[in-house]
Design a protein around this motif. Structure first.
Motif, PDB file in Angstrom:
ATOM      1  N   HIS A 199      65.886  60.231  42.537  1.00 16.90           N
ATOM      2  CA  HIS A 199      65.359  61.469  41.960  1.00 16.90           C
ATOM      3  C   HIS A 199      66.486  62.161  41.202  1.00 16.90           C
ATOM      4  CE1 HIS A 199      62.063  62.014  45.290  1.00 16.90           C
ATOM      5  NE2 HIS A 199      61.947  60.885  44.617  1.00 16.90           N
ATOM      6  N   ASP A 226      59.936  55.230  35.549  1.00 13.96           N
ATOM      7  CA  ASP A 226      60.150  56.600  35.998  1.00 13.96           C
ATOM      8  C   ASP A 226      58.852  57.381  36.011  1.00 13.96           C
ATOM      9  OD1 ASP A 226      60.687  56.331  32.970  1.00 13.96           O
ATOM     10  OD2 ASP A 226      60.275  58.464  33.212  1.00 13.96           O
ATOM     11  N   SER A 245      67.003  59.558  48.174  1.00 11.83           N
ATOM     12  CA  SER A 245      66.781  59.401  46.739  1.00 11.83           C
ATOM     13  C   SER A 245      67.985  59.843  45.923  1.00 11.83           C
ATOM     14  CB  SER A 245      65.537  60.187  46.317  1.00 11.83           C
ATOM     15  OG  SER A 245      64.387  59.684  46.940  1.00 11.83           O
ATOM     16  N   LEU A 278      65.832  49.769  41.284  1.00 12.67           N
ATOM     17  CA  LEU A 278      65.614  51.211  41.372  1.00 12.67           C
ATOM     18  C   LEU A 278      64.349  51.614  40.634  1.00 12.67           C
ATOM     19  CD1 LEU A 278      69.194  52.654  40.654  1.00 12.67           C
ATOM     20  CD2 LEU A 278      68.070  52.371  42.868  1.00 12.67           C
ATOM     21  N   PHE A 279      63.698  52.656  41.143  1.00 12.44           N
ATOM     22  CA  PHE A 279      62.573  53.307  40.483  1.00 12.44           C
ATOM     23  C   PHE A 279      62.815  54.808  40.578  1.00 12.44           C
ATOM     24  CE2 PHE A 279      58.229  55.232  41.109  1.00 12.44           C
ATOM     25  CZ  PHE A 279      57.862  55.197  39.772  1.00 12.44           C
ATOM     26  N   VAL A 280      62.816  55.503  39.469  1.00  8.20           N
ATOM     27  CA  VAL A 280      62.987  56.949  39.484  1.00  8.20           C
ATOM     28  C   VAL A 280      61.604  57.550  39.691  1.00  8.20           C
ATOM     29  CG1 VAL A 280      63.697  58.982  38.178  1.00  8.20           C
ATOM     30  CG2 VAL A 280      65.060  56.890  38.069  1.00  8.20           C
ATOM     31  N   SER A 281      61.293  57.839  40.947  1.00  6.41           N
ATOM     32  CA  SER A 281      59.950  58.294  41.308  1.00  6.41           C
ATOM     33  C   SER A 281      59.763  59.794  41.128  1.00  6.41           C
ATOM     34  CB  SER A 281      59.617  57.886  42.745  1.00  6.41           C
ATOM     35  OG  SER A 281      60.587  58.401  43.637  1.00  6.41           O
ATOM     36  N   GLU A 282      60.829  60.497  40.737  1.00  5.50           N
ATOM     37  CA  GLU A 282      60.714  61.934  40.443  1.00  5.50           C
ATOM     38  C   GLU A 282      61.899  62.351  39.602  1.00  5.50           C
ATOM     39  OE1 GLU A 282      61.133  66.105  42.861  1.00  5.50           O
ATOM     40  OE2 GLU A 282      60.034  64.499  43.865  1.00  5.50           O
ATOM     41  N   TYR A 340      64.449  50.785  45.696  1.00  5.46           N
ATOM     42  CA  TYR A 340      64.961  52.070  46.159  1.00  5.46           C
ATOM     43  C   TYR A 340      64.618  53.138  45.126  1.00  5.46           C
ATOM     44  CZ  TYR A 340      67.547  49.975  49.997  1.00  5.46           C
ATOM     45  OH  TYR A 340      67.882  49.335  51.154  1.00  5.46           O
ATOM     46  N   THR A 341      64.307  54.330  45.606  1.00  7.47           N
ATOM     47  CA  THR A 341      63.939  55.403  44.689  1.00  7.47           C
ATOM     48  C   THR A 341      65.133  56.314  44.418  1.00  7.47           C
ATOM     49  OG1 THR A 341      63.181  56.892  46.447  1.00  7.47           O
ATOM     50  CG2 THR A 341      61.552  55.407  45.459  1.00  7.47           C
TER      51      THR A 341
END
Length: 195
Positions: free
Chosen positions: A22, A81, A1, A46-50, A19-20
């Protein structure tokens, strides 16, 4: 991440792959946004999962200026996010004050400085994009400890508001209008199912 730029040089082939990433604003700055931009430039979703407003260990001081830079980057790139964390653990990045009700119904007084900043950010995003704000509970309800908590009314003033006036408007783009509010709704739904 973290090394999404490296992953993007040999990414997984297929449909609906994301893809994540953080980040914690007290630890991760422009260098990590540069890595994210490199991955985006290569066509990676992209995904900001944290993410959090404090340091990577969940504590330390809040870096709200850097958090704002991140929010602007996410908005500019239509990246959804999920903020860390909707809990009452005694740490800087927790959104809730220790002892907050376990069944939700949180008003501004139940929020930590980080929680108030994130709440303000989400409300500003909704207001700028013409999305209605959801009333979660009526004014002057009572939490599990029997304390009156005030309401989560959109017109209610925060007792200790945190304002960030950086001169750079919050969420000027309307293309990603539902991303942050949509993720918040998913998190709230997840909490309801979990509890």
């Amino acid at each position: 991440s973290q090394d999404v730029d490296v992953a993007s040089t040999d990414f997984v082939q297929g449909d609906n792959i994301v893809y994540t990433l953080h980040f914690y604003s007290g630890t991760h700055g422009q260098y990590l946004r540069d890595k994210a931009q490199a991955a985006l430039d290569r066509g990676i979703a992209l995904f900001v999962s944290e993410w959090g407003t404090c340091e990577a260990d969940g504590n330390g001081g809040l870096d709200l200026e850097e958090a704002q830079a991140w929010m602007e980057f996410l908005e500019a790139n239509n990246i959804s996010d999920a903020d860390w964390a909707v809990n009452d653990k005694k740490e800087s990045c927790s959104a809730l004050q220790p002892g907050a009700a376990t069944n939700g119904h949180w008003g501004p007084r139940d929020l930590t400085p980080s929680g108030r900043w994130v709440r303000h950010s989400l409300r500003q995003h909704a207001a700028r994009n013409g999305n209605p704000l959801i009333r979660i509970r009526p004014r002057n309800s009572t939490n599990e400890t029997g304390n009156e908590t005030g309401g989560d009314d959109e017109d209610e003033e925060d007792p200790d508001p945190i304002h960030l006036d950086s001169g750079r408007g919050l969420y000027e783009s309307s293309e990603g209008a539902m991303t942050r509010c949509g993720v918040l709704a998913m998190l709230v739904l997840g909490l309801c199912i979990f509890l």
